[in-house]
Design a protein around this motif. Structure first.
Motif, PDB file in Angstrom:
ATOM      1  N   ARG A 163      82.855  50.483 118.717  1.00  0.00           N
ATOM      2  CA  ARG A 163      81.742  49.835 118.756  1.00  0.00           C
ATOM      3  C   ARG A 163      81.343  48.438 118.861  1.00  0.00           C
ATOM      4  O   ARG A 163      80.879  47.773 119.326  1.00  0.00           O
ATOM      5  CB  ARG A 163      80.659  50.678 117.572  1.00  0.00           C
ATOM      6  CG  ARG A 163      80.479  52.151 118.452  1.00  0.00           C
ATOM      7  CD  ARG A 163      79.196  52.811 118.157  1.00  0.00           C
ATOM      8  NE  ARG A 163      78.825  53.795 119.354  1.00  0.00           N
ATOM      9  CZ  ARG A 163      79.581  54.958 118.480  1.00  0.00           C
ATOM     10  NH1 ARG A 163      80.041  55.318 116.976  1.00  0.00           N
ATOM     11  NH2 ARG A 163      79.067  56.373 119.075  1.00  0.00           N
ATOM     12  N   GLU A 164      82.360  48.277 117.492  1.00  0.00           N
ATOM     13  CA  GLU A 164      82.557  46.100 117.528  1.00  0.00           C
ATOM     14  C   GLU A 164      82.965  45.139 117.768  1.00  0.00           C
ATOM     15  O   GLU A 164      82.500  44.558 117.717  1.00  0.00           O
ATOM     16  CB  GLU A 164      82.815  46.823 115.606  1.00  0.00           C
ATOM     17  CG  GLU A 164      82.134  47.749 114.253  1.00  0.00           C
ATOM     18  CD  GLU A 164      83.115  46.964 113.396  1.00  0.00           C
ATOM     19  OE1 GLU A 164      83.862  46.878 113.021  1.00  0.00           O
ATOM     20  OE2 GLU A 164      82.914  48.214 112.465  1.00  0.00           O
ATOM     21  N   ALA A 197      83.116  46.295 121.261  1.00  0.00           N
ATOM     22  CA  ALA A 197      82.320  45.791 121.971  1.00  0.00           C
ATOM     23  C   ALA A 197      81.030  45.254 122.027  1.00  0.00           C
ATOM     24  O   ALA A 197      81.019  44.332 122.577  1.00  0.00           O
ATOM     25  CB  ALA A 197      81.263  47.178 122.784  1.00  0.00           C
ATOM     26  N   ASP A 198      80.849  44.920 121.068  1.00  0.00           N
ATOM     27  CA  ASP A 198      79.468  44.419 120.415  1.00  0.00           C
ATOM     28  C   ASP A 198      80.383  42.480 119.824  1.00  0.00           C
ATOM     29  O   ASP A 198      79.781  41.477 120.642  1.00  0.00           O
ATOM     30  CB  ASP A 198      79.472  44.594 118.543  1.00  0.00           C
ATOM     31  CG  ASP A 198      78.480  45.881 118.744  1.00  0.00           C
ATOM     32  OD1 ASP A 198      78.164  46.205 119.802  1.00  0.00           O
ATOM     33  OD2 ASP A 198      77.956  46.581 117.405  1.00  0.00           O
ATOM     34  N   LEU A 227      82.637  41.854 122.273  1.00  0.00           N
ATOM     35  CA  LEU A 227      82.847  41.218 123.800  1.00  0.00           C
ATOM     36  C   LEU A 227      81.438  40.837 124.666  1.00  0.00           C
ATOM     37  O   LEU A 227      81.925  40.231 125.034  1.00  0.00           O
ATOM     38  CB  LEU A 227      83.862  42.844 123.870  1.00  0.00           C
ATOM     39  CG  LEU A 227      84.547  42.585 124.125  1.00  0.00           C
ATOM     40  CD1 LEU A 227      85.500  44.100 125.063  1.00  0.00           C
ATOM     41  CD2 LEU A 227      85.434  41.858 124.888  1.00  0.00           C
ATOM     42  N   LYS A 228      80.243  41.580 123.526  1.00  0.00           N
ATOM     43  CA  LYS A 228      79.460  40.853 124.023  1.00  0.00           C
ATOM     44  C   LYS A 228      78.674  40.062 124.212  1.00  0.00           C
ATOM     45  O   LYS A 228      78.089  38.981 124.899  1.00  0.00           O
ATOM     46  CB  LYS A 228      77.808  42.191 124.036  1.00  0.00           C
ATOM     47  CG  LYS A 228      78.346  43.409 124.553  1.00  0.00           C
ATOM     48  CD  LYS A 228      76.912  43.907 124.003  1.00  0.00           C
ATOM     49  CE  LYS A 228      76.789  46.050 123.792  1.00  0.00           C
ATOM     50  NZ  LYS A 228      76.479  46.361 124.054  1.00  0.00           N
TER      51      LYS A 228
END
Length: 259
Positions: A252-253, A255-256, A258-259
């Protein structure tokens, strides 16, 4: 000096070749190790799934039959060698039949006896008609639910006239009006037992045959897989817990980021 130079060049080449061989060997070992580990992981996962299926079916049987569940469990533990049904298959079939019977208003004790009897009949029908046990189990369940067509393949003819007559014979019907659901299901069960009389006991009679020996072997193998999986379940639970608590938060980190 020229001789020494030539020998040195040969030695250097030999060392480089050996280094290349060792490096490639280590790389191949790593590749093969990864393949073996992956295969072992997939196999272990399939074992865990087999054990989990037994666990779920066992839970279903205990809920459906209550105090009568022990008799069903004992039947399932012996079903692989006696009728060629794996433990999970026997538990699931009995649980499904028992749930159906109780929905029709039949008590737990009677449901337990009828359900295990149908499991035996299914194995005999499969043996007698050279069919799969799954097909026989499904046909019996369909017949109890009012879908009588699948049963004809196995020599069972259930219709409204016969159901009423059988219910009358059993003292479950006055002879007037429609059958209630409990009387209808018990009459259907009685007709199934009557019409399968020739097939009953066929598995035991022909247990030395190739087809039934294959069924027994497959059932016993399925039971062994489930037993191995049961031993792996604690490890699998720890793995799932570790992934949930440590791996997923990092994903999740990322993914954040990448956002």
């Amino acid at each position: 000096f020229k001789k020494l130079e030539g020998a040195g060049a040969k030695s250097t080449y030999a060392l480089r070749t050996m280094d290349s061989v060792i490096s490639n060997g280590i790389s191949n070992v790593a590749k093969y190790g990864a393949v073996i580990a992956g295969t072992a992981g997939v196999f272990a996962y399939s074992l865990v799934n087999a054990a989990s299926a037994v666990e779920e079916s066992m839970s279903k049987v205990r809920v459906v039959f209550g105090d009568s569940a022990d008799a069903v469990i004992k039947f399932a533990e012996q079903s692989a060698s006696s009728i060629g049904l794996a433990k999970q298959q026997a538990l699931e079939a009995a649980g499904t039949y028992g749930n159906l019977f109780q929905a029709f208003g039949i008590g737990k004790q009677a449901s337990q006896e009828m359900s295990t009897e149908l499991g035996k009949v299914a194995a005999d029908l499969a043996s007698f008609n050279n069919a799969s046990v799954d097909d026989a189990l499904q046909a019996l369940r369909s017949g109890l639910s009012g879908e009588t067509e699948p049963l004809k393949r196995f020599g069972v003819a259930v219709n409204d006239v016969r159901l009423k007559q059988e219910a009358l014979n059993l003292g479950l019907y006055s002879g007037k009006g429609n059958l209630d659901i409990a009387a209808k299901s018990q009459a259907a069960f009685a007709l199934i037992m009557k019409d399968t009389a020739l097939a009953q006991g066929d598995f035991a009679r022909t247990s030395d045959g190739v087809a039934n020996q294959q069924r027994i072997l497959a059932a016993q193998f399925a039971d062994v897989r489930a037993e191995l999986g049961e031993a792996l379940i604690p490890v699998f639970k720890r793995l799932v817990s570790y992934i949930t608590e440590n791996v997923l938060p990092k994903v999740r980190e990322f993914a954040d980021v990448l956002k």
